[in-house]
Motif scaffolding. Structure first.
Motif, short mmCIF file in Angstrom:
data_model
loop_
_atom_site.label_atom_id
_atom_site.label_comp_id
_atom_site.label_asym_id
_atom_site.label_seq_id
_atom_site.Cartn_x
_atom_site.Cartn_y
_atom_site.Cartn_z
N ARG A 68 4.35 12.43 -9.14
CA ARG A 68 4.10 11.93 -7.79
C ARG A 68 2.60 11.85 -7.55
O ARG A 68 1.81 12.46 -8.27
CB ARG A 68 4.77 12.81 -6.74
CG ARG A 68 4.30 14.23 -6.74
CD ARG A 68 5.12 15.08 -5.79
NE ARG A 68 4.72 16.46 -5.93
CZ ARG A 68 4.15 17.16 -4.98
NH1 ARG A 68 3.93 16.63 -3.79
NH2 ARG A 68 3.80 18.40 -5.19
N GLN A 69 2.22 11.14 -6.54
CA GLN A 69 0.82 10.96 -6.20
C GLN A 69 0.25 12.27 -5.66
O GLN A 69 0.84 12.92 -4.82
CB GLN A 69 0.67 9.86 -5.13
CG GLN A 69 -0.75 9.58 -4.71
CD GLN A 69 -1.57 9.00 -5.84
OE1 GLN A 69 -1.07 8.24 -6.65
NE2 GLN A 69 -2.83 9.38 -5.90
N SER A 70 -0.87 12.67 -6.21
CA SER A 70 -1.50 13.90 -5.75
C SER A 70 -2.48 13.56 -4.62
O SER A 70 -2.71 12.40 -4.32
CB SER A 70 -2.16 14.58 -6.94
OG SER A 70 -3.51 14.67 -6.83
N SER A 71 -3.03 14.58 -3.99
CA SER A 71 -3.97 14.36 -2.89
C SER A 71 -5.25 13.71 -3.42
O SER A 71 -5.68 13.98 -4.54
CB SER A 71 -4.32 15.69 -2.23
OG SER A 71 -3.17 16.32 -1.75
N THR A 72 -5.86 12.91 -2.57
CA THR A 72 -7.12 12.29 -2.95
C THR A 72 -8.27 13.25 -2.65
O THR A 72 -8.10 14.22 -1.91
CB THR A 72 -7.35 10.98 -2.17
OG1 THR A 72 -7.47 11.30 -0.79
CG2 THR A 72 -6.21 10.00 -2.38
N VAL A 73 -9.43 12.99 -3.21
CA VAL A 73 -10.60 13.82 -2.97
C VAL A 73 -10.92 13.84 -1.48
O VAL A 73 -11.26 14.89 -0.91
CB VAL A 73 -11.80 13.31 -3.79
CG1 VAL A 73 -13.07 14.08 -3.43
CG2 VAL A 73 -11.51 13.41 -5.27
N GLU A 74 -10.81 12.70 -0.82
CA GLU A 74 -11.12 12.62 0.61
C GLU A 74 -10.18 13.51 1.42
O GLU A 74 -10.59 14.20 2.35
CB GLU A 74 -11.03 11.16 1.10
CG GLU A 74 -12.11 10.24 0.58
CD GLU A 74 -11.86 9.79 -0.87
OE1 GLU A 74 -10.70 9.81 -1.33
OE2 GLU A 74 -12.85 9.45 -1.54
#
Length: 95
Positions: A68-74
């Motif tokens: 699944r998509q992980s959190s972005t740096v932002e």
């Protein structure tokens, strides 16, 4: 099986354990009792008995490994209070 004082002393020496005379006698009796118990277990008929790793029937309850998509740096940086030049600021640990 009878465990002699010499057997206990020899084993204690290999283990680098110092036993007093009284402790040697007690350990000999305890080891003899243990070996007699194991011998009694060896007399049991275990034909057809499946070996167990654990007495309770349990299964591993891990979740499925899903990509699944992980959190972005932002998104991660939004949760950090102290920032400097786009990087988190942490307390100094080495002087």
């Amino acid at each position: 099986m009878e465990i002699t004082k010499e057997m206990v002393s020899y084993t204690a020496g290999l283990s680098r354990i110092h036993l007093e005379e009284e402790e040697t006698e007690e350990m000999g009796k305890a080891l003899s009792e243990f070996l007699n118990y194991v011998e009694a277990l060896n007399q049991l008929n275990t034909e057809g008995v499946e070996p167990l790793a654990h007495i309770l029937l349990s299964e591993n309850v891990m979740r499925q490994d899903v990509v699944r998509q992980s959190s972005t740096v932002e998104e991660i940086m939004e949760n950090i209070d102290a920032k400097e030049d786009g990087m988190p600021v942490v307390p100094r640990t080495i002087d």
